[in-house]
Design a protein around this motif. Sequence first.
Motif, PDB file in Angstrom:
ATOM      1  N   VAL A 124       0.815  -1.227   0.000  1.00  0.00           N
ATOM      2  CA  VAL A 124       0.000   0.000   0.000  1.00  0.00           C
ATOM      3  C   VAL A 124       0.844   1.272   0.000  1.00  0.00           C
ATOM      4  O   VAL A 124       0.284   2.372  -0.086  1.00  0.00           O
ATOM      5  N   SER A 125       2.166   1.158   0.086  1.00  0.00           N
ATOM      6  CA  SER A 125       2.986   2.370   0.216  1.00  0.00           C
ATOM      7  C   SER A 125       3.166   3.170  -1.071  1.00  0.00           C
ATOM      8  O   SER A 125       3.190   4.402  -1.022  1.00  0.00           O
ATOM      9  N   PRO A 127       2.163   5.244  -4.166  1.00  0.00           N
ATOM     10  CA  PRO A 127       1.069   5.808  -4.964  1.00  0.00           C
ATOM     11  C   PRO A 127       1.194   5.331  -6.400  1.00  0.00           C
ATOM     12  O   PRO A 127       2.289   5.058  -6.890  1.00  0.00           O
ATOM     13  N   ASP A 128       0.079   5.243  -7.082  1.00  0.00           N
ATOM     14  CA  ASP A 128       0.031   4.573  -8.370  1.00  0.00           C
ATOM     15  C   ASP A 128       0.210   5.537  -9.538  1.00  0.00           C
ATOM     16  O   ASP A 128      -0.347   6.638  -9.536  1.00  0.00           O
ATOM     17  N   SER A 131      -3.237   6.074 -11.370  1.00  0.00           N
ATOM     18  CA  SER A 131      -4.123   6.941 -10.598  1.00  0.00           C
ATOM     19  C   SER A 131      -3.628   8.381 -10.613  1.00  0.00           C
ATOM     20  O   SER A 131      -4.416   9.325 -10.757  1.00  0.00           O
ATOM     21  N   SER A 153       5.481   9.223  -9.571  1.00  0.00           N
ATOM     22  CA  SER A 153       4.616   8.153 -10.074  1.00  0.00           C
ATOM     23  C   SER A 153       5.343   7.225 -11.040  1.00  0.00           C
ATOM     24  O   SER A 153       4.968   6.061 -11.188  1.00  0.00           O
ATOM     25  N   ASP A 157       6.950   2.746  -8.059  1.00  0.00           N
ATOM     26  CA  ASP A 157       6.546   1.342  -8.152  1.00  0.00           C
ATOM     27  C   ASP A 157       7.743   0.415  -7.965  1.00  0.00           C
ATOM     28  O   ASP A 157       7.612  -0.677  -7.403  1.00  0.00           O
ATOM     29  N   ARG A 359      -3.656   5.397  -4.476  1.00  0.00           N
ATOM     30  CA  ARG A 359      -3.218   4.046  -4.845  1.00  0.00           C
ATOM     31  C   ARG A 359      -4.083   3.479  -5.958  1.00  0.00           C
ATOM     32  O   ARG A 359      -5.188   3.955  -6.202  1.00  0.00           O
ATOM     33  N   THR A 363      -0.955  -1.637  -6.385  1.00  0.00           N
ATOM     34  CA  THR A 363      -1.368  -2.141  -5.075  1.00  0.00           C
ATOM     35  C   THR A 363      -2.247  -3.369  -5.212  1.00  0.00           C
ATOM     36  O   THR A 363      -2.071  -4.374  -4.503  1.00  0.00           O
ATOM     37  N   SER A 384      -5.770  -3.893   1.278  1.00  0.00           N
ATOM     38  CA  SER A 384      -5.224  -3.261   0.073  1.00  0.00           C
ATOM     39  C   SER A 384      -6.342  -2.697  -0.795  1.00  0.00           C
ATOM     40  O   SER A 384      -6.253  -1.573  -1.305  1.00  0.00           O
ATOM     41  N   ILE A 388      -7.197   1.261  -1.803  1.00  0.00           N
ATOM     42  CA  ILE A 388      -7.438   1.765  -3.159  1.00  0.00           C
ATOM     43  C   ILE A 388      -8.757   2.526  -3.204  1.00  0.00           C
ATOM     44  O   ILE A 388      -8.835   3.655  -3.711  1.00  0.00           O
ATOM     45  N   THR A 391      -8.504   5.907  -1.124  1.00  0.00           N
ATOM     46  CA  THR A 391      -7.696   6.989  -1.706  1.00  0.00           C
ATOM     47  C   THR A 391      -8.300   7.511  -3.010  1.00  0.00           C
ATOM     48  O   THR A 391      -8.299   8.712  -3.255  1.00  0.00           O
TER      49      THR A 391
END
Length: 527
Positions: A124-125, A127-128, A131, A153, A157, A359, A363, A384, A388, A391
């Motif tokens: 979960v850490s 950010p995607d 997104s 971003s 990952d 996220r 994730t 998880s 998502i 957020t």
Amino acid sequence: MDPTHLFELVIGMFVAIIALHYAAHRLGLPPSVALLAGGAMLAFVPGLPTIEVDPELVLVIFLPPLLLDGAWTIAVGRLRRHLIGIFSLAVGAVFFTAAVVAVVTHLLFPALPWAACAALGAIVSPPDAVSARAILQRVKLPRRLQILLEGESLLNDASGLVLFRFAIAAGVTGAFSASEAVGSFFVLAIGGALVGIAVGMVWVVVVRRLGDEYLMIAATALVSWTAYLLGEYLHVSGVIATVMAGLIASWHQHTVLSAATRMRGTSFWTVLVFLMEAAVFILIGLSLRGVVERGGGFDVVTATWGVPILIILVALTLARFAWVFASDLSIVLGNALGLKRYTPVGARGGIVLGWAGIRGVVTLALALSVPEGFPGRDFILVTSFAVILGTVLIQGMTLGTVIEWAGLSESISEKPRLSMSQAEMTMAQAQFATVQERAYDGDGKLIHPQLLDKYQRRAVAIVDYAERTEHYTPMLHAHFDLVLEVVASGRRELIRLHRAGDIDDETLHELERDLDLEELSAISAKG
């Protein structure tokens, strides 16, 4: 599920994407929110099968092209200038958030092994990228914050994937070394960068020799998967390999691609990325049913894990804020000590950065790839997915409001040396100089008087416009509004001639293309 039924479901998903995107536009919602919520509702439609997402396949299909697209469009100059800040978010914030989530999870569930807590933190850490792109396209940010979030971003990952692999290995073998994890990250990152450089340079050589614009577009589309798969095959970071290949291709595309290739390629790539981004969010929503069923149903999930999940969601959000503000404070302290190399983003800028940690697909894919029998697997998967949802739905819907509240202004140091009108002036002068040089033959006779007059008048007009931009802007808008009306009039007459049988299809397509180019030019000039 037979292949025909699967194809029908894919077509149905794309139809749903169009409908949900349209609904989001009409309702003023972020498309990512509408797609995720719509997918979640579709997941419980009677008669539809439970969607089981293959995590490895999802990462391979969706992540590389979306990373390449981000690298292709990112401002490379600003990326280099803010590389330390980007690494702080992409590596430091991810590691710190993972540690905070692991500690909080272990405090909530002391019986859960540390490896499982670390695995959840790693999942979960980060950010995607998908997104972040979906949200950043809808908001206006100062250049510095924009590049920090875009750069983060692209790279974070890789941090999350390394942490996740070590946490899973620790859960299986019972051994974990933080120093080994950090060392492995740098080895994977450097290896991935070298693979990406190699793939990018091969692309430059190949595209220069292909000569066919459709082959060039196809080769460009394959760069992302080539870099990613080659990186993974060589056991280095496929994420960083893809990003590096994209940066190199982006830098050279201005000189190796023709105008026609660039226009056609941009159209193709824009639609492809749109469908992939939308498919990611709707697949996340469609996965909800399977996640809830694994947890025992909504009632069981909310009653058993509702409060701990909420605490973890708050903890990871606060951890990002803590890292952002601690980093900004270190810059302030450095300035106070005379190390005035960097400028803090400020409290309001820090709030925007902290709130932008949304996220998404990475994730979900990491959570689904947790092996069966791993301690706390069902809790990790449900948490998880909740992260998502939380957020995307909360931060995604309110980020625009937070940015408006912040009232951030562009820093003078971030503004380019030349404005667009000044750049146009410089470009027009260079064009006029070329025409002026070639307008006369070897005997000094003027052979291109119309071109010389056209570019001379254009150079003079653009110089005047650059010096009095605000004065001319209303007149410029009115001018191009009329141009668009003229184009529309010509288009109506062209269609009438074709419908009446006065011209053939070839003439229609040729003249229509000319009108299209004129219309696009007017829209672009109008701004």
